[in-house]
Motif scaffolding. Structure first.
Motif, PDB file in Angstrom:
ATOM      1  N   MET A  61      74.570  50.384 -28.720  1.00  0.00           N
ATOM      2  CA  MET A  61      75.788  49.676 -29.087  1.00  0.00           C
ATOM      3  C   MET A  61      76.903  50.205 -28.212  1.00  0.00           C
ATOM      4  SD  MET A  61      75.713  49.274 -33.159  1.00  0.00           S
ATOM      5  CE  MET A  61      74.157  49.410 -33.973  1.00  0.00           C
ATOM      6  N   GLY A  62      77.257  49.403 -27.232  1.00  0.00           N
ATOM      7  CA  GLY A  62      78.273  49.845 -26.287  1.00  0.00           C
ATOM      8  C   GLY A  62      77.754  51.042 -25.513  1.00  0.00           C
ATOM      9  N   GLN A  63      78.529  52.103 -25.485  1.00  0.00           N
ATOM     10  CA  GLN A  63      78.170  53.332 -24.777  1.00  0.00           C
ATOM     11  C   GLN A  63      77.297  54.260 -25.625  1.00  0.00           C
ATOM     12  OE1 GLN A  63      78.935  53.871 -21.640  1.00  0.00           O
ATOM     13  NE2 GLN A  63      80.154  52.012 -21.442  1.00  0.00           N
ATOM     14  N   ARG A  64      77.080  53.899 -26.866  1.00  0.00           N
ATOM     15  CA  ARG A  64      76.353  54.788 -27.780  1.00  0.00           C
ATOM     16  C   ARG A  64      74.949  54.282 -28.061  1.00  0.00           C
ATOM     17  NH1 ARG A  64      80.257  56.834 -32.428  1.00  0.00           N
ATOM     18  NH2 ARG A  64      78.766  58.511 -32.379  1.00  0.00           N
ATOM     19  N   ARG A  65      74.069  55.226 -28.319  1.00  0.00           N
ATOM     20  CA  ARG A  65      72.685  54.914 -28.680  1.00  0.00           C
ATOM     21  C   ARG A  65      72.400  55.568 -30.028  1.00  0.00           C
ATOM     22  NH1 ARG A  65      67.773  54.880 -24.581  1.00  0.00           N
ATOM     23  NH2 ARG A  65      66.201  54.216 -26.050  1.00  0.00           N
ATOM     24  N   PHE A  66      71.866  54.785 -30.959  1.00  0.00           N
ATOM     25  CA  PHE A  66      71.607  55.265 -32.302  1.00  0.00           C
ATOM     26  C   PHE A  66      70.117  55.249 -32.595  1.00  0.00           C
ATOM     27  CE2 PHE A  66      75.858  53.490 -32.433  1.00  0.00           C
ATOM     28  CZ  PHE A  66      76.573  54.468 -33.100  1.00  0.00           C
ATOM     29  N   ARG A  67      69.627  56.290 -33.234  1.00  0.00           N
ATOM     30  CA  ARG A  67      68.256  56.320 -33.756  1.00  0.00           C
ATOM     31  C   ARG A  67      68.368  55.999 -35.235  1.00  0.00           C
ATOM     32  NH1 ARG A  67      63.950  60.250 -35.532  1.00  0.00           N
ATOM     33  NH2 ARG A  67      62.079  59.250 -34.746  1.00  0.00           N
ATOM     34  N   MET A  68      67.654  54.970 -35.671  1.00  0.00           N
ATOM     35  CA  MET A  68      67.779  54.493 -37.042  1.00  0.00           C
ATOM     36  C   MET A  68      66.411  54.294 -37.677  1.00  0.00           C
ATOM     37  SD  MET A  68      70.647  51.582 -36.707  1.00  0.00           S
ATOM     38  CE  MET A  68      72.245  51.917 -36.043  1.00  0.00           C
ATOM     39  N   ALA A  69      66.445  54.183 -38.978  1.00  0.00           N
ATOM     40  CA  ALA A  69      65.275  53.796 -39.761  1.00  0.00           C
ATOM     41  C   ALA A  69      65.795  53.007 -40.954  1.00  0.00           C
ATOM     42  CB  ALA A  69      64.496  55.019 -40.215  1.00  0.00           C
ATOM     43  N   ALA A  70      65.003  52.061 -41.414  1.00  0.00           N
ATOM     44  CA  ALA A  70      65.372  51.257 -42.574  1.00  0.00           C
ATOM     45  C   ALA A  70      64.176  51.192 -43.507  1.00  0.00           C
ATOM     46  CB  ALA A  70      65.783  49.849 -42.142  1.00  0.00           C
ATOM     47  N   ALA A  71      64.447  51.298 -44.792  1.00  0.00           N
ATOM     48  CA  ALA A  71      63.363  51.238 -45.780  1.00  0.00           C
ATOM     49  C   ALA A  71      63.865  50.540 -47.037  1.00  0.00           C
ATOM     50  CB  ALA A  71      62.889  52.648 -46.129  1.00  0.00           C
ATOM     51  N   PRO A  72      63.072  49.596 -47.558  1.00  0.00           N
ATOM     52  CA  PRO A  72      63.470  48.965 -48.822  1.00  0.00           C
ATOM     53  C   PRO A  72      63.300  49.955 -49.968  1.00  0.00           C
ATOM     54  CG  PRO A  72      61.321  48.174 -48.121  1.00  0.00           C
ATOM     55  CD  PRO A  72      61.820  49.076 -47.035  1.00  0.00           C
TER      56      PRO A  72
END
Length: 121
Positions: A100-111
């Motif tokens: 996202m733009g200049q930034r990089r995110f490590r994410m996870a999603a769980a119901p």
């Protein structure tokens, strides 16, 4: 409240059960707030229900400002929305990277298990 085959609930029992539920709620809130990783809980429509301190610092908004928004407004990314859908529909909880733009995110999603699965719009 009525118990099947038993006497009715006594006010003291109801008060005790409510106190236990409140204690458990506070325990989980404190645990979530203390996490060093950013954590956000979303509703089925991607509205932000709760976010810990690390997430609020990351996006630079207060808790009240976050509650009025959806995750799309805070972190605009088509890829993020697709990953959220995948987690919701097929329980795909593998971590992923998003730029996202200049930034990089490590994410996870769980119901969250046990909750009704309303479709993500």
């Amino acid at each position: 409240m009525e118990r099947t085959g038993f006497e009715q609930w006594k006010p003291r029992e109801v008060a005790r059960l409510l106190a236990l539920v409140e204690t458990e709620r506070r325990y989980y809130q404190e645990m979530m707030a203390a996490l060093p990783a950013a954590l956000v809980v979303l509703a089925h429509d991607r509205a932000i229900l709760s976010a810990n301190v690390a997430f609020r610092r990351l996006v630079g908004l207060s808790g009240e400002d976050l509650r009025k928004r959806t995750i799309d407004q805070i972190l605009p990314s088509d890829e993020l929305i697709e990953r959220l859908r995948a987690a919701h529909v097929s329980a795909d909880t593998a971590p992923f990277l998003i730029n996202m733009g200049q930034r990089r995110f490590r994410m996870a999603a769980a119901p969250i298990r046990g909750h009704a699965k309303a479709p993500l719009a």
